[in-house]
Design an enzyme around this catalytic site. Structure first.
Site, PDB file in Angstrom:
ATOM      1  N   SER A  98       0.824  -1.200   0.000  1.00  0.00           N
ATOM      2  CA  SER A  98       0.000   0.000   0.000  1.00  0.00           C
ATOM      3  C   SER A  98       0.867   1.261   0.000  1.00  0.00           C
ATOM      4  CB  SER A  98      -0.962  -0.043   1.199  1.00  0.00           C
ATOM      5  OG  SER A  98      -1.975   0.922   1.084  1.00  0.00           O
ATOM      6  N   ASP A 214      -9.931  -4.466  -4.972  1.00  0.00           N
ATOM      7  CA  ASP A 214      -9.153  -3.897  -3.873  1.00  0.00           C
ATOM      8  C   ASP A 214      -9.989  -2.980  -2.981  1.00  0.00           C
ATOM      9  OD1 ASP A 214      -6.113  -3.250  -2.987  1.00  0.00           O
ATOM     10  OD2 ASP A 214      -7.320  -1.428  -2.923  1.00  0.00           O
ATOM     11  N   HIS A 269      -8.338  -5.000  -0.075  1.00  0.00           N
ATOM     12  CA  HIS A 269      -7.068  -4.348   0.207  1.00  0.00           C
ATOM     13  C   HIS A 269      -6.293  -4.971   1.373  1.00  0.00           C
ATOM     14  CE1 HIS A 269      -4.193  -1.151  -0.268  1.00  0.00           C
ATOM     15  NE2 HIS A 269      -4.289  -0.832   1.014  1.00  0.00           N
TER      16      HIS A 269
END
Length: 288
Positions: A98, A214, A269
């Site tokens: 991320s 995601d 995610h």
């Protein structure tokens, strides 16, 4: 402890020596609002597949501290990362999740590094532009179409998210105020642009992993260095000016066949680093 180091212990020193010489040191950089505990399962999988691997999880700028401006994070983390690299003359591997992928891009630009493989796991490599739950939680008075008024200001740039906020409708303001992503991409004047580019080109492999489910990285294709145009249509990396003009070395890496792009549907995610199939298919092959 600035870094958390986990090393599998074997019965004899000989086995440790053999394994440490065989497998490269791995560094993991966590994402926003998180910390080194993100990679507990990932470390277990690495050490099961490659016993004796030295895995360093960056134990800095966790949780709310992850909102610190990214250049500040890069320069604070840099000495500890350099120590790990110095102890791994055979090369180093970065796994960055991320926002951590952008921190790692910064490190790869400023360091004379020995990173062979940079694995960017669902990272907004070309920026972020979306009404995610994170944006709504921390900036409840703004939506994506309006927050540029704050992010693209001197005060706004004190937030890490603002450093890579890439509003396709306000590119002139982005280029004027973005003090991280635009500089990193060599989209604006940078006296160290060639140094950044040459450092980035030391990579042997750039591995970019993302997927359509995601729900945080927006557009999700930013994890592949694609991004929106002014109509919010996603344009492929290879049709973008940063690639065509090779501003920071992307085209050169591609010509070298060093870029590997993977798409995995069905992964939200926070599950990228804890999904075994993702590890087996896209991470494990690049750990040697």
């Amino acid at each position: 402890m600035k870094v958390l180091i986990i090393l599998t212990v074997f019965i004899t020193g000989l086995i440790i020596t053999v394994n440490c010489a065989t497998y490269k040191n791995v560094i993991f950089m966590h994402g926003i609002f998180a910390g080194p505990s993100e990679d507990i399962e990932l470390i277990a999988w690495i050490q099961k597949a490659h016993p004796g691997t030295n895995v360093t999880a960056i134990n800095m700028f966790d949780n709310y501290k992850s909102l610190t401006p990214i250049w500040d994070q890069v320069h604070k983390i840099m000495p500890d990362v350099q120590k790990v690299m110095n102890s791994s003359p055979q090369g180093t591997i970065l796994i960055c999740f991320s926002q951590g992928g952008l921190v790692c891009r910064g490190l790869l630009s400023v360091l004379n590094h020995n990173v062979e493989n940079f694995i960017a796991l669902s990272s907004p490599l070309m920026g972020q532009y979306g009404d995610t739950r994170y944006l709504k939680y921390f900036f409840p008075n703004y939506v994506k179409s309006e927050i540029y008024k704050y992010f693209y200001s001197t005060g706004g740039q004190k937030w890490s998210v603002a450093n890579y906020w890439n509003d396709p409708h306000h590119q002139q303001l982005y280029l004027k105020y973005s003090n991280f992503l635009a500089i990193l991409n060599n989209q604006t004047f940078n006296p160290k642009s060639q140094e950044y580019k040459q450092n980035f080109l030391k990579l042997k492999n750039l591995v970019m992993i993302g997927g359509p489910d995601d729900e945080v990285i927006t557009p999700w294709q930013s994890s592949h260095m694609d991004f929106y145009n002014a109509n919010e249509t996603v344009v492929n990396m290879r049709q973008q000016p940063w690639y065509i003009n090779d501003w920071f070395g992307l085209k050169t890496l591609d010509n070298r066949k060093a870029i590997h792009i993977f798409t995995e549907p069905g992964v939200q995610h926070i599950h990228w680093y804890r999904t075994k199939a993702v590890f087996d298919k896209y991470i494990l092959p690049f750990l040697t």
